[in-house]
Design a protein around this motif. Structure first.
Motif, short mmCIF file in Angstrom:
data_model
loop_
_atom_site.label_atom_id
_atom_site.label_comp_id
_atom_site.label_asym_id
_atom_site.label_seq_id
_atom_site.Cartn_x
_atom_site.Cartn_y
_atom_site.Cartn_z
N ALA A 63 29.98 41.31 31.06
CA ALA A 63 31.47 41.54 31.55
C ALA A 63 31.59 40.68 32.42
CB ALA A 63 31.90 42.91 31.38
N LEU A 64 33.05 40.07 32.53
CA LEU A 64 33.57 39.56 33.61
C LEU A 64 34.38 40.61 34.31
CD1 LEU A 64 34.22 37.14 35.57
CD2 LEU A 64 36.13 36.78 33.90
N VAL A 65 33.76 41.12 35.60
CA VAL A 65 34.41 41.85 36.20
C VAL A 65 35.34 41.68 37.31
CG1 VAL A 65 33.93 43.98 37.61
CG2 VAL A 65 32.18 43.54 35.92
N GLY A 66 36.39 42.04 37.32
CA GLY A 66 37.71 41.52 38.42
C GLY A 66 38.16 42.67 39.12
N ALA A 67 38.88 42.31 40.12
CA ALA A 67 39.58 43.14 41.04
C ALA A 67 41.16 42.65 40.81
CB ALA A 67 39.35 43.10 42.32
N GLY A 68 41.94 43.54 40.55
CA GLY A 68 43.25 43.34 40.68
C GLY A 68 44.32 43.83 41.69
N THR A 69 45.45 43.38 41.94
CA THR A 69 46.34 43.81 43.09
C THR A 69 45.72 43.44 44.45
OG1 THR A 69 46.78 45.67 41.50
CG2 THR A 69 48.06 45.72 43.68
N VAL A 70 45.33 42.38 44.38
CA VAL A 70 44.53 41.86 45.81
C VAL A 70 45.49 41.15 46.30
CG1 VAL A 70 42.87 40.32 46.86
CG2 VAL A 70 42.20 41.74 44.37
N THR A 71 45.78 41.56 47.76
CA THR A 71 46.81 41.21 48.67
C THR A 71 46.52 40.57 50.01
OG1 THR A 71 47.19 43.47 49.48
CG2 THR A 71 48.42 42.59 47.32
N THR A 72 45.04 40.70 50.15
CA THR A 72 44.70 40.37 51.51
C THR A 72 43.46 39.47 51.71
OG1 THR A 72 43.51 42.19 52.27
CG2 THR A 72 45.93 42.27 52.58
N GLU A 73 43.00 38.77 52.61
CA GLU A 73 41.57 38.04 52.54
C GLU A 73 40.66 39.04 52.67
OE1 GLU A 73 41.41 34.28 54.73
OE2 GLU A 73 43.65 34.06 54.15
N ASP A 74 40.98 40.12 53.57
CA ASP A 74 40.04 41.15 53.71
C ASP A 74 39.41 41.52 52.52
OD1 ASP A 74 39.84 40.48 56.51
OD2 ASP A 74 41.12 42.46 56.89
N GLU A 75 40.52 41.97 51.77
CA GLU A 75 40.27 42.53 50.25
C GLU A 75 39.55 41.55 49.47
OE1 GLU A 75 44.04 45.42 49.76
OE2 GLU A 75 44.36 43.60 48.89
N VAL A 76 39.82 40.06 49.59
CA VAL A 76 39.07 39.23 48.82
C VAL A 76 37.38 39.35 49.21
CG1 VAL A 76 38.44 37.00 48.52
CG2 VAL A 76 40.79 37.68 48.70
N ALA A 77 36.90 39.56 50.42
CA ALA A 77 35.82 39.61 50.95
C ALA A 77 35.17 40.93 50.45
CB ALA A 77 35.50 39.65 52.44
#
Length: 206
Positions: A63-77
């Protein structure tokens, strides 16, 4: 890493908003069994990073596992550390796209206007999330594809269901983010599997 092969296999992004870590593997297993292999955990779900970690551990090869509702660069990390390979945002932020791409993530940011679409593509977006899609019509996708670079993938999100998807598909949408009509908190894996089959049927995938 590319989003295209995943969309070619099945163009549905399963949005598991509100999923609990303790149930996420069973829900994901039901989805994967029905051929839905792109799974997004929004960050406003309970303990989302734990759910992403569990999905990555159990299904990284399937599966391609993703994260949604990402709003900051800290969350990206943070989502990278948890094992996510796909970042989805609710809004237009070219800086987040660049941060995601720098960390090797597939970036699918949100947009609504042509100006936002071009800015996100210039930042390196792999695909564009048209959100909230229920505020516009499938005709918007057709019009945008006439001016955006050839091959641009637009994924409407918001109001997607077995009933509404065919019109968006006919307009040229490359994929569809499906939330509440696929999964709602409290749904059993069997119920989610049945909804997944209905969505595949709406797309003519059997």
């Amino acid at each position: 890493m590319s989003l295209a092969p995943w969309l070619d296999a099945c163009p549905i992004v399963a949005i598991l908003r509100g999923v609990q870590p303790e149930e996420v593997e069973a829900i994901a297993s039901a989805l994967i069994h029905e051929g839905l292999n792109i799974i997004e955990v929004p960050l406003n779900s309970p303990r989302p990073l734990e759910s992403i970690r569990r999905l990555h551990s159990a299904f990284a090869e399937r599966a391609l596992v993703g994260a949604g509702t990402v709003t900051t660069e800290d969350e990206v990390a943070a989502i990278v550390r948890a094992g996510a390979k796909l970042m989805v945002t609710p809004h237009c932020d070219p800086d987040l796209v660049r941060a995601a791409r720098a960390r090797g993530l597939i970036a699918c940011p949100g947009f609504m206007t042509p100006a936002e679409a071009f800015a996100l593509l210039a930042a390196g977006a792999d695909a564009l999330k048209l959100f909230p899609a229920e505020a516009v019509s499938p005709a918007v996708v057709k019009a945008l594809l006439a001016v955006l670079p050839r091959g641009t993938a637009i994924l409407p999100v918001g109001g997607m269901s077995a009933e509404t998807i065919p019109a968006w598909k006919a307009a040229g949408a490359a994929g569809f983010g499906v939330g509440s009509s696929l999964y709602a908190p409290g749904d059993s894996p069997a119920a989610v599997g049945a909804k997944a089959r209905a969505l595949r049927s709406a797309l003519g995938l059997g």
